[in-house]
Design a protein around this motif. Structure first.
Motif, mmCIF file in Angstrom:
data_model
loop_
_atom_site.group_PDB
_atom_site.id
_atom_site.type_symbol
_atom_site.label_atom_id
_atom_site.label_comp_id
_atom_site.label_asym_id
_atom_site.label_seq_id
_atom_site.Cartn_x
_atom_site.Cartn_y
_atom_site.Cartn_z
ATOM 1 N N MET A 1 0.706 -1.194 0.072
ATOM 2 C CA MET A 1 0.031 0.163 0.261
ATOM 3 C C MET A 1 0.739 1.253 0.080
ATOM 4 O O MET A 1 1.833 1.576 0.674
ATOM 5 N N PRO A 2 0.609 2.206 -0.767
ATOM 6 C CA PRO A 2 1.366 3.471 -0.778
ATOM 7 C C PRO A 2 1.240 4.307 0.276
ATOM 8 O O PRO A 2 0.020 4.172 0.857
ATOM 9 N N GLN A 3 2.156 4.602 1.104
ATOM 10 C CA GLN A 3 2.127 5.173 2.391
ATOM 11 C C GLN A 3 1.759 6.655 2.165
ATOM 12 O O GLN A 3 2.301 7.669 1.775
ATOM 13 N N ARG A 4 0.528 6.768 2.730
ATOM 14 C CA ARG A 4 -0.135 8.220 2.550
ATOM 15 C C ARG A 4 0.060 9.191 3.879
ATOM 16 O O ARG A 4 -0.243 10.313 3.924
ATOM 17 N N LEU A 5 0.321 8.484 5.025
ATOM 18 C CA LEU A 5 0.196 8.887 6.187
ATOM 19 C C LEU A 5 1.741 8.615 6.869
ATOM 20 O O LEU A 5 2.082 7.490 6.563
ATOM 21 N N ASP A 6 2.235 9.306 8.090
ATOM 22 C CA ASP A 6 3.302 8.816 8.439
ATOM 23 C C ASP A 6 3.081 7.630 9.331
ATOM 24 O O ASP A 6 1.824 7.333 9.602
ATOM 25 N N VAL A 26 -5.294 -5.204 9.662
ATOM 26 C CA VAL A 26 -4.079 -5.062 8.635
ATOM 27 C C VAL A 26 -4.663 -3.974 7.417
ATOM 28 O O VAL A 26 -5.461 -3.759 7.427
ATOM 29 N N TRP A 27 -3.555 -3.607 7.012
ATOM 30 C CA TRP A 27 -3.657 -2.603 5.846
ATOM 31 C C TRP A 27 -3.712 -3.452 4.712
ATOM 32 O O TRP A 27 -3.149 -4.432 4.292
ATOM 33 N N ASP A 28 -5.045 -2.976 3.836
ATOM 34 C CA ASP A 28 -5.256 -3.759 2.374
ATOM 35 C C ASP A 28 -4.030 -3.484 1.511
ATOM 36 O O ASP A 28 -3.323 -2.601 1.757
ATOM 37 N N ASN A 31 0.301 -7.221 -0.259
ATOM 38 C CA ASN A 31 0.871 -8.352 -1.087
ATOM 39 C C ASN A 31 1.308 -9.439 0.033
ATOM 40 O O ASN A 31 2.319 -10.034 0.058
ATOM 41 N N LEU A 32 0.365 -9.453 1.063
ATOM 42 C CA LEU A 32 0.682 -10.672 1.972
ATOM 43 C C LEU A 32 -0.512 -11.811 2.252
ATOM 44 O O LEU A 32 -1.734 -11.392 1.873
ATOM 45 N N PRO A 33 -0.611 -12.854 2.563
ATOM 46 C CA PRO A 33 -1.573 -13.607 2.749
ATOM 47 C C PRO A 33 -2.423 -13.047 3.693
ATOM 48 O O PRO A 33 -2.217 -12.421 4.655
#
Length: 174
Positions: A1-6, A26-28, A31-33
């Motif tokens: 996921m592109p990091q948009r926040l610190d 988890v963050w969507d 690329n993890l199971p």
């Protein structure tokens, strides 16, 4: 996921969800199971973007500090075999409880739309099974300070000898 926040803000969001629901969050698109059911995934689907007119204050004689209010939309999805919408209702309830909001506040985050959120059923067929999934969109806000050196002329003066010609006069700009 592109990091948009610190990292501190992202960690606070995950901590808030995990504390409120006692589930893994988890963050969507990492690329993890997928974790074992039930779990919660989140994704920033809009922003951060400027909200309103920034407040401007002098920091020093030639520097302004602009205080921006930034908002973004966080999509939270509960993945479960049962009770997927009930999990999201519990998370919605946590938005108004000071003990749960403290984690977000410590990271400089605030929930912007805590009174008009309701879970939506987005269950779908995956492979050979049916996954129960619910979703809510939460608008969150934070403040960001940005300094801007304006390069303004603060003082002017003239240096030279009285009665001399104009070519002997220097202008001083500070």
């Amino acid at each position: 996921m592109p990091q948009r926040l610190d990292q501190a803000k992202q960690s606070a969001i995950i901590s808030w969800i995990e504390t409120a629901l006692s589930l893994e969050a988890v963050w969507d698109k990492q690329n993890l199971p997928s974790p074992a059911l039930p779990y919660v995934s989140c994704n920033i689907i809009a922003g951060p973007q400027l909200d309103g007119t920034p407040q401007r204050n002098y920091k020093t004689t030639d520097t302004f500090t602009h205080l921006f209010r930034k908002i973004f939309t966080l999509s939270v999805q509960a993945h479960a075999i049962t009770n997927h919408l009930a999990l999201l209702s519990t998370l919605i309830n946590s938005m108004v409880l000071p003990t749960h909001r403290a984690t977000l506040k410590d990271a400089g985050l605030a929930i912007y739309n805590d009174t008009d959120i309701s879970p939506v059923d987005i269950s779908e067929l995956l492979d050979t099974g049916f996954e129960k999934r619910g979703s809510i969109d939460v608008t969150m806000a934070y403040a960001e300070e940005v300094d801007d050196v304006t390069g303004e002329i603060n003082t002017t003066g003239v240096k030279g000898e009285a009665g001399s010609k104009f070519e002997n006069i220097d202008t001083i700009i500070g």
